[in-house]
Design a protein around this motif. Structure first.
Motif, PDB file in Angstrom:
ATOM      1  N   PRO A  26       0.815  -1.224   0.000  1.00  0.00           N
ATOM      2  CA  PRO A  26       0.000   0.000   0.000  1.00  0.00           C
ATOM      3  C   PRO A  26       0.843   1.266   0.000  1.00  0.00           C
ATOM      4  O   PRO A  26       0.437   2.286  -0.562  1.00  0.00           O
ATOM      5  CB  PRO A  26      -0.821  -0.129   1.291  1.00  0.00           C
ATOM      6  CG  PRO A  26      -0.842  -1.591   1.586  1.00  0.00           C
ATOM      7  CD  PRO A  26       0.498  -2.080   1.148  1.00  0.00           C
ATOM      8  N   ARG A  27       2.016   1.207   0.638  1.00  0.00           N
ATOM      9  CA  ARG A  27       2.914   2.371   0.634  1.00  0.00           C
ATOM     10  C   ARG A  27       3.310   2.731  -0.791  1.00  0.00           C
ATOM     11  O   ARG A  27       3.295   3.913  -1.179  1.00  0.00           O
ATOM     12  CB  ARG A  27       4.162   2.043   1.474  1.00  0.00           C
ATOM     13  CG  ARG A  27       5.210   3.136   1.546  1.00  0.00           C
ATOM     14  CD  ARG A  27       6.365   2.644   2.424  1.00  0.00           C
ATOM     15  NE  ARG A  27       7.364   3.680   2.662  1.00  0.00           N
ATOM     16  CZ  ARG A  27       8.449   3.876   1.922  1.00  0.00           C
ATOM     17  NH1 ARG A  27       8.666   3.094   0.881  1.00  0.00           N
ATOM     18  NH2 ARG A  27       9.301   4.834   2.216  1.00  0.00           N
ATOM     19  N   PHE A  31      -1.578   6.284   3.542  1.00  0.00           N
ATOM     20  CA  PHE A  31      -0.947   4.974   3.439  1.00  0.00           C
ATOM     21  C   PHE A  31       0.550   5.091   3.145  1.00  0.00           C
ATOM     22  O   PHE A  31       1.284   4.113   3.312  1.00  0.00           O
ATOM     23  CB  PHE A  31      -1.625   4.137   2.353  1.00  0.00           C
ATOM     24  CG  PHE A  31      -2.958   3.587   2.756  1.00  0.00           C
ATOM     25  CD1 PHE A  31      -3.051   2.378   3.430  1.00  0.00           C
ATOM     26  CD2 PHE A  31      -4.117   4.278   2.478  1.00  0.00           C
ATOM     27  CE1 PHE A  31      -4.278   1.873   3.821  1.00  0.00           C
ATOM     28  CE2 PHE A  31      -5.362   3.782   2.856  1.00  0.00           C
ATOM     29  CZ  PHE A  31      -5.437   2.574   3.534  1.00  0.00           C
ATOM     30  N   THR A  53      -0.367   1.964   7.340  1.00  0.00           N
ATOM     31  CA  THR A  53      -0.567   0.759   6.543  1.00  0.00           C
ATOM     32  C   THR A  53      -0.370  -0.491   7.395  1.00  0.00           C
ATOM     33  O   THR A  53      -1.146  -1.445   7.297  1.00  0.00           O
ATOM     34  CB  THR A  53       0.426   0.749   5.367  1.00  0.00           C
ATOM     35  OG1 THR A  53       0.116   1.834   4.500  1.00  0.00           O
ATOM     36  CG2 THR A  53       0.341  -0.547   4.595  1.00  0.00           C
TER      37      THR A  53
END
Length: 424
Positions: A290-291, A303, A315
């Motif tokens: 997600p990062r 995120f 996240t």
């Protein structure tokens, strides 16, 4: 550390618990191991070449996006992220399953057992929140410990066969060899091989990724596959079918039966450490995906927000909360049923990345973006066919769960693209 990340994520719960599920399949299990290892090595070759060509970023997005566009990249990354936090939940359950040899009360699978498993998840979330290097150090330590029972099972089998005291191998009561049974075995054994691509997922965290990641990927897949084939086959050959089916920790039962009860208890502890070590590795991965998507403006900016150790804290908290929910919501199934169900869902979700990754390698080779030999194309094609077969072998329930969870990300992608165009 990249090799430890790959091998550590592969040698988790699967090899220690799978003998119980594979035992009824008999020789189908041995063939299934061979099929899974060969298919995984084909995929590892394809992913190593992709990592050399596209070394930076998160592989779950970059490989698919380079070949098929950002939409496909997002869906593949989303599905793999789901597989990461579901495997975190699975590994927490596996650790409890092995510890139940030492503490029999844990075998009941009640609410208190679920809370202990959730406690493991949040402990390693805290470790990862303290930085990638500390998580990598924990991975190196746990890999050394978890290799003890895997290598030890092979040595015990050789010792027993060498002095003539080994039980006579038998497959009485097992399933006949058939394509369907081999497919079931291949799907179950693939779970134990998930994670060979772990180094590819953390490309932004690795020095000289174009050299380090391809080598680490091949070494992790080949070494772990060989250890699995030897050790798991030794366990299933030397223990009776009814003994394996009644065991929550097959390797502990193997050492406890053929060496000594105290050895079995020690191995149960090592097997629990193995599951927790892999849990640590997948907690690392669940934060990176997600990062990366948030940096590409495909998820909200929060995120991508890092703490002072350069770790995406939001996240990690969201991912671990989802894993905790999965454990608590399904604890009523019991340890054995919960593990088997989550194995199939996790496997079928991760296979989406393998299928699209193999297709991306073929397309990029055809377009000239990757220079490859006919042998590479053949291996990649075999890896693609193997992934499709394994996805089918997971069964309708697990496959529908994985497709449904993956499809849930599509509205998020459309909303983010409408709100702001994806970054280059």
């Amino acid at each position: 550390m990249c090799v430890a990340l790959g091998m550590g994520n592969m040698i988790g719960s699967g090899v220690f618990l799978l003998p119980r599920d594979l035992a009824p399949l008999g020789w189908n299990a041995v063939i299934g191991w061979g099929v899974s290892i060969a298919g995984t090595l084909c995929l590892a070759v394809a992913f190593a070449r992709l990592a050399k060509r596209l070394p930076t970023g998160c592989a779950t997005y970059t490989y698919a996006a380079a070949a098929f566009g950002p939409g496909t990249g997002f869906i593949v990354a989303w599905s793999y992220w789901i597989s990461c936090w579901t495997v975190v939940a699975t590994l927490a359950v596996a650790a409890i399953s092995n510890l139940s040899i030492l503490v029999p009360a844990l075998a009941d699978g009640g609410a208190s057992t679920a809370l202990i498993a959730i406690g493991f998840i949040w402990f390693f979330t805290l470790v990862n929140l303290m930085g990638v290097r500390r998580a990598g150090g924990a991975q190196l330590l746990t890999l050394g410990l978890k290799l003890i029972p895997v290598v030890g099972a092979v040595l015990v089998a050789l010792w027993l066969w060498g002095n003539g005291t080994a039980p006579t191998p038998t497959m009485v009561g097992t399933q006949p060899v058939s394509l369907d049974n081999i497919g079931t075995a291949a799907t179950l054994t693939l779970f134990a091989l998930l994670g060979f691509e772990s180094a590819c997922v953390v490309g932004d965290r690795v020095r000289e990724p174009e050299r380090t990641i391809p080598r680490a990927t091949i070494i992790a897949a080949a070494t772990t596959g060989l250890l699995y084939l030897l050790s798991c086959t030794a366990v299933t050959l030397l223990l009776p079918l009814e003994t394996l089916e009644a065991s929550n920790a097959a390797y502990a039962t193997f050492f406890g039966t053929l060496v000594s009860p105290s050895a079995g208890q020690a191995v149960a502890l090592f097997a629990a450490i193995a599951a927790l070590g892999a849990l640590n590795g997948f907690v690392l991965l669940q934060g990176e995906i997600p990062r990366d998507l948030a940096h590409r403006r495909l998820l909200p900016p929060i995120f991508a927000r890092d703490n002072r150790f350069a770790v995406p804290w939001f996240t990690q908290i969201v991912s671990s909360a989802l894993a905790s929910f999965v454990v608590y919501a399904n604890y009523a199934r019991g340890l054995a049923e919960l593990f088997k169900f989550m194995v199939l869902v996790t496997t079928s979700t991760a296979i989406i990345f393998y299928i699209v990754g193999a297709l991306a390698a073929l397309k990029l080779e055809r377009s000239g973006a990757i220079k490859a030999s006919p042998g590479f194309v053949a291996l990649t094609l075999l890896g693609f066919l193997y992934s499709c077969w394994a996805f089918y072998g997971a069964g309708w329930e697990a496959s529908l769960w994985s497709l449904g969870l993956t499809a849930a990300g599509l509205p998020i992608y459309l909303a983010m693209r409408r709100a702001r165009p994806a970054a280059a």
